[in-house]
Design an enzyme around this catalytic site. Structure first.
Site, PDB file in Angstrom:
ATOM      1  N   PRO A 139      36.546  35.490  35.950  1.00 44.78           N
ATOM      2  CA  PRO A 139      36.655  34.067  35.571  1.00 44.78           C
ATOM      3  C   PRO A 139      35.463  33.199  35.931  1.00 44.78           C
ATOM      4  O   PRO A 139      35.501  31.982  35.710  1.00 44.78           O
ATOM      5  CB  PRO A 139      37.882  33.624  36.368  1.00 44.78           C
ATOM      6  CG  PRO A 139      37.778  34.418  37.638  1.00 44.78           C
ATOM      7  CD  PRO A 139      37.211  35.766  37.226  1.00 44.78           C
ATOM      8  N   GLU A 140      34.400  33.781  36.484  1.00 47.69           N
ATOM      9  CA  GLU A 140      33.317  32.957  37.025  1.00 47.69           C
ATOM     10  C   GLU A 140      32.737  31.969  36.020  1.00 47.69           C
ATOM     11  O   GLU A 140      32.533  30.791  36.336  1.00 47.69           O
ATOM     12  CB  GLU A 140      32.217  33.861  37.587  1.00 47.69           C
ATOM     13  CG  GLU A 140      32.431  34.283  39.041  1.00 47.69           C
ATOM     14  CD  GLU A 140      33.547  35.299  39.192  1.00 47.69           C
ATOM     15  OE1 GLU A 140      33.903  35.613  40.335  1.00 47.69           O
ATOM     16  OE2 GLU A 140      34.080  35.796  38.187  1.00 47.69           O
TER      17      GLU A 140
END
Length: 267
Positions: A139-140
């Site tokens: 999800p960065e």
């Protein structure tokens, strides 16, 4: 200080298997800075251990939810100057580097979910066994950050350029166990709740092989496969530090904590 990591040695053929259990007792196993330090120290504790050939890393009911955005020490990053921030951001790559560099064969047993920093840790291992109902997610970018901890080159070696872009850029997409297996991101899929048992069965096979030959083969393969990784990702920490100073990063984290869709503006 809470102990999040426990080590059990002397298992399997000739006592050559060890288990490292990561369990924060919160059901999600988020990677706080202290958890990063303890997991790094766990890997380093095997440096002079000639009696262990295989290390199985497991995370209780779930592997890891990734970096702990709610941790007080983690939150303090927003007030650090650039120098202090760069030093603090080295905790993650130090963790994955320690596990990647271990002489022992490492096997991850993945249950529940494996997210962000958890995925970065998983791809630093030699093998990954994943429960059929588990999933991975990176999800960065959706949080306004870049994927770091030298995980991009490691993922690239495992699944190739297009799949790496798909996994990292499409931040909201879950990668199922079957997809991860088809892509080559994990080596084995197990029944729900049985990832650890399957990992131990694999560990038994490895531990039965000649320890020195196994260690030398791992070293050779890793040196050849990862020869350019440092060159490719030497700016990881600085890219992460730069991204963390953006408005998009603040918006991404705020949206995550407020459980809403972020509105990114490229600034």
């Amino acid at each position: 200080m809470a102990e999040y990591v426990s080590i059990e040695k002397g298992l399997g053929p000739d006592g050559r298997i060890a288990i490292v259990r990561f369990d924060r007792g919160d059901g999600i196993n988020a990677l706080s800075p202290e958890a990063l330090r303890q997991l790094t120290n766990a890997a380093r504790s095997f440096e002079d251990d000639a009696s262990t050939s295989v290390v199985v890393l497991t995370g209780a009911k779930t592997f890891s939810a990734g970096f702990d955005l709610k941790d007080a020490e983690g939150k303090s990053r927003r007030d650090m100057d650039l120098g202090a921030l760069r030093r603090h951001l080295k905790l993650g790559p130090r963790l994955t580097g320690a596990w990647h560099d271990m002489e022992q064969i490492t096997i991850g047993a993945i249950e529940g979910f494996c997210i962000g920093g958890g995925a970065a840790l998983a791809v630093a291992l030699d093998f990954r066994v994943m429960a059929r109902d588990a999933h991975l997610r990176v999800p960065e970018i959706g949080l306004g950050m870049n994927m770091s901890w030298q995980s991009v080159p490691r993922m690239l070696h495992l699944i190739g350029p297009a799949r790496t872009k798909q996994a990292v850029i499409l931040a909201d997409d879950r990668i199922t166990a079957e997809e991860a297996f088809q892509w080559g991101l994990v080596e084995q899929v197990a029944d729900p709740g049985k990832a650890f048992d399957a990992a131990m069965a694999l560990a038994q096979k490895v531990a039965a092989q000649p320890p020195l030959s196994v260690a030398m083969t791992k070293l050779t393969v890793n040196r050849l496969a990862h020869a350019l990784d440092d060159l490719a990702s030497h700016m990881d920490v600085d890219q992460f530090a730069l991204a963390s100073l953006t408005e998009d990063h603040r918006e991404g984290v705020a949206a995550f904590l407020e459980r809403r869709k972020p509105k990114f503006r490229g600034r």
